[in-house]
Design a protein around this motif. Sequence first.
Motif, PDB file in Angstrom:
ATOM      1  N   SER A 178     -23.129  42.897  15.395  1.00  0.00           N
ATOM      2  CA  SER A 178     -23.154  44.154  14.656  1.00  0.00           C
ATOM      3  C   SER A 178     -23.726  45.265  15.526  1.00  0.00           C
ATOM      4  O   SER A 178     -24.386  45.016  16.542  1.00  0.00           O
ATOM      5  N   ALA A 179     -23.484  46.503  15.104  1.00  0.00           N
ATOM      6  CA  ALA A 179     -24.241  47.611  15.680  1.00  0.00           C
ATOM      7  C   ALA A 179     -25.733  47.348  15.471  1.00  0.00           C
ATOM      8  O   ALA A 179     -26.123  46.596  14.582  1.00  0.00           O
ATOM      9  N   HIS A 180     -26.532  47.953  16.310  1.00  0.00           N
ATOM     10  CA  HIS A 180     -27.981  47.924  16.233  1.00  0.00           C
ATOM     11  C   HIS A 180     -28.647  46.612  16.623  1.00  0.00           C
ATOM     12  O   HIS A 180     -29.581  46.161  15.957  1.00  0.00           O
ATOM     13  N   PRO A 181     -28.187  45.979  17.712  1.00  0.00           N
ATOM     14  CA  PRO A 181     -29.069  44.998  18.333  1.00  0.00           C
ATOM     15  C   PRO A 181     -30.332  45.719  18.804  1.00  0.00           C
ATOM     16  O   PRO A 181     -30.303  46.929  19.059  1.00  0.00           O
ATOM     17  N   LYS A 182     -31.425  45.005  18.887  1.00  0.00           N
ATOM     18  CA  LYS A 182     -32.707  45.611  19.247  1.00  0.00           C
ATOM     19  C   LYS A 182     -33.248  44.995  20.531  1.00  0.00           C
ATOM     20  O   LYS A 182     -33.207  43.779  20.717  1.00  0.00           O
ATOM     21  N   VAL A 183     -33.769  45.844  21.409  1.00  0.00           N
ATOM     22  CA  VAL A 183     -34.347  45.391  22.672  1.00  0.00           C
ATOM     23  C   VAL A 183     -35.855  45.591  22.622  1.00  0.00           C
ATOM     24  O   VAL A 183     -36.337  46.684  22.320  1.00  0.00           O
ATOM     25  N   ASP A 184     -36.590  44.531  22.892  1.00  0.00           N
ATOM     26  CA  ASP A 184     -38.046  44.603  22.999  1.00  0.00           C
ATOM     27  C   ASP A 184     -38.384  44.769  24.472  1.00  0.00           C
ATOM     28  O   ASP A 184     -38.281  43.818  25.255  1.00  0.00           O
ATOM     29  N   GLU A 185     -38.773  45.961  24.850  1.00  0.00           N
ATOM     30  CA  GLU A 185     -39.055  46.230  26.264  1.00  0.00           C
ATOM     31  C   GLU A 185     -40.237  45.406  26.761  1.00  0.00           C
ATOM     32  O   GLU A 185     -40.337  45.122  27.963  1.00  0.00           O
ATOM     33  N   ALA A 186     -41.142  44.994  25.868  1.00  0.00           N
ATOM     34  CA  ALA A 186     -42.327  44.229  26.296  1.00  0.00           C
ATOM     35  C   ALA A 186     -41.952  42.817  26.727  1.00  0.00           C
ATOM     36  O   ALA A 186     -42.529  42.275  27.674  1.00  0.00           O
ATOM     37  N   THR A 187     -40.984  42.197  26.033  1.00  0.00           N
ATOM     38  CA  THR A 187     -40.611  40.815  26.352  1.00  0.00           C
ATOM     39  C   THR A 187     -39.285  40.721  27.107  1.00  0.00           C
ATOM     40  O   THR A 187     -38.969  39.666  27.669  1.00  0.00           O
ATOM     41  N   GLY A 188     -38.499  41.795  27.094  1.00  0.00           N
ATOM     42  CA  GLY A 188     -37.177  41.754  27.706  1.00  0.00           C
ATOM     43  C   GLY A 188     -36.121  41.099  26.835  1.00  0.00           C
ATOM     44  O   GLY A 188     -34.973  40.927  27.271  1.00  0.00           O
ATOM     45  N   GLU A 189     -36.463  40.737  25.605  1.00  0.00           N
ATOM     46  CA  GLU A 189     -35.509  40.084  24.710  1.00  0.00           C
ATOM     47  C   GLU A 189     -34.632  41.095  23.979  1.00  0.00           C
ATOM     48  O   GLU A 189     -35.066  42.212  23.676  1.00  0.00           O
ATOM     49  N   LEU A 190     -33.407  40.665  23.683  1.00  0.00           N
ATOM     50  CA  LEU A 190     -32.512  41.409  22.803  1.00  0.00           C
ATOM     51  C   LEU A 190     -32.293  40.572  21.554  1.00  0.00           C
ATOM     52  O   LEU A 190     -31.943  39.389  21.642  1.00  0.00           O
ATOM     53  N   MET A 191     -32.511  41.164  20.380  1.00  0.00           N
ATOM     54  CA  MET A 191     -32.269  40.506  19.102  1.00  0.00           C
ATOM     55  C   MET A 191     -31.048  41.141  18.448  1.00  0.00           C
ATOM     56  O   MET A 191     -30.860  42.363  18.523  1.00  0.00           O
ATOM     57  N   PHE A 192     -30.212  40.315  17.802  1.00  0.00           N
ATOM     58  CA  PHE A 192     -29.005  40.843  17.173  1.00  0.00           C
ATOM     59  C   PHE A 192     -28.711  40.088  15.894  1.00  0.00           C
ATOM     60  O   PHE A 192     -29.317  39.047  15.596  1.00  0.00           O
ATOM     61  N   PHE A 193     -27.782  40.618  15.107  1.00  0.00           N
ATOM     62  CA  PHE A 193     -27.316  39.934  13.906  1.00  0.00           C
ATOM     63  C   PHE A 193     -25.828  40.207  13.761  1.00  0.00           C
ATOM     64  O   PHE A 193     -25.255  41.062  14.439  1.00  0.00           O
ATOM     65  N   ASN A 194     -25.187  39.457  12.890  1.00  0.00           N
ATOM     66  CA  ASN A 194     -23.810  39.744  12.499  1.00  0.00           C
ATOM     67  C   ASN A 194     -23.631  39.360  11.039  1.00  0.00           C
ATOM     68  O   ASN A 194     -24.512  38.740  10.434  1.00  0.00           O
TER      69      ASN A 194
END
Length: 483
Positions: A178-194
Amino acid sequence: MKVERLPPVRTSLGPTNHPYMTGPWTPQHEEVNAWDLEVLEGAIPADLDGVYLRNTENPVHDPIGRYHPFDGDGMIHQIEFKGGAATYRNRFVRTRCFEAEQEVNEGLWGGLMDGPGVSKRPGFGAHGALKDSASTDIVVHNGEAIATFYQCGEAYRLDPLTLENLGVASWAPLEGVSAHPKVDEATGELMFFNYSKAWPYMHYGVVGPDGKRKVYQGVPLPGPRLPHDMAFSSKYAILNDLPVFWDQELMARDIHAVRLHKGIPSRFALVPREGGEPRWFEAEPTYVLHWLNAYEDGDEVVLDGYFQEKPIPRPLEGAPDGHGHLMAYLDEHSFLPKLHRWRFNLKTGETTEKHLDDRVLEFGMFNQKYAGKPYRYAYSTTAKPGWFLFNGFVKHDLETGESWSIALPEGRYASEAPFAPKVGAVDEDDGYLVSFIIDENKGASECLIVDAKRFEVVCRIALPHKLSSGTHTVWAGREMLTK
């Protein structure tokens, strides 16, 4: 200003009076590289280092059904700042669907407002039969820009500096992103949903800082839903199940009509970020397009976003050519989003909530160094009544309740304005808001830079052509631009 123009794309677009294909939403098909940009006011800050990227719904072909602005082809506009200078470039996102329509020089897919049987080929998205235009959101992760489609698509990668198209993200699942995956700059992770029309109706995933997917799990819902955004705290990803979704009886006939289902509360899933069983909380019924930030506060998780007071608005009176229904759903002054705070108590399971401001506000931004953490400052946009056009900015001090505003003159419209930290920033609001402006009075566009602490315009930079309006943006500092 020096401009290099690329070979033109094929277009079959003819004259139109559609309100979202004219004026500030007039499609723009020219791709360029530009440098030695003219500074119209002030000076480019020397402590601004990185890129501002904006995604744009920019149709190339005549629609084969009823056009909705979210159907347009993705185009990324970029301005890079370094050493007190700026360069500009823009490129279409070469999705599979874009390339297929280039081959035949005509539209092949219907859109959000069309019924069954309009699309000429199978399509994408939770809706089904839509064109994956990757035209909604843009984030930067693992040194790559990721363009995404609002109803779930393949997730397309671009080089954030050159805008070279790099193809589909290898971590994107078959169900889409989906639109709006989120990036946590502190951990380098990208979180997403669909989300989709097939059980379990929603999934949650995590991509590591190395660009490899490490979590992908179902988040079962009672049926098909229409979540648009997500948030995260340091411990949780926050997903939602809101009572605004497709009419189930009509969907059985392949008609996708959105309804407010009375008697159903809003529900929020707090999912452990590393994956696991979600914990659900209930709240007042609403719809939310966009969240701001979330964080832990003792036994509570705090979530800020934009609560819609009238998520299913009445058709807009006086809209041109019978577009009243379309224009109401795009008009913030019709669906009335208000800055709002939810608190989820992890001990009692209770939710408390309240408005933080009674003005119509949306498309909020904040300093991403504070993502998932307690934060103090938020930056929202204001909108022109009757239109999906931004006409100003509001800064909130969430500790004191104070706020400051910038209103654009009539005929000048902004883009979503992310926060860009100054090099060597100390305070949370040491930085700038960056935005592209469409000036209908002059038939031109420019880049606007606002000092976020003093909340005043410090620089205006001319762009080589007038942009079409669009939706989402991102700021990526220099450290985000390499793997």
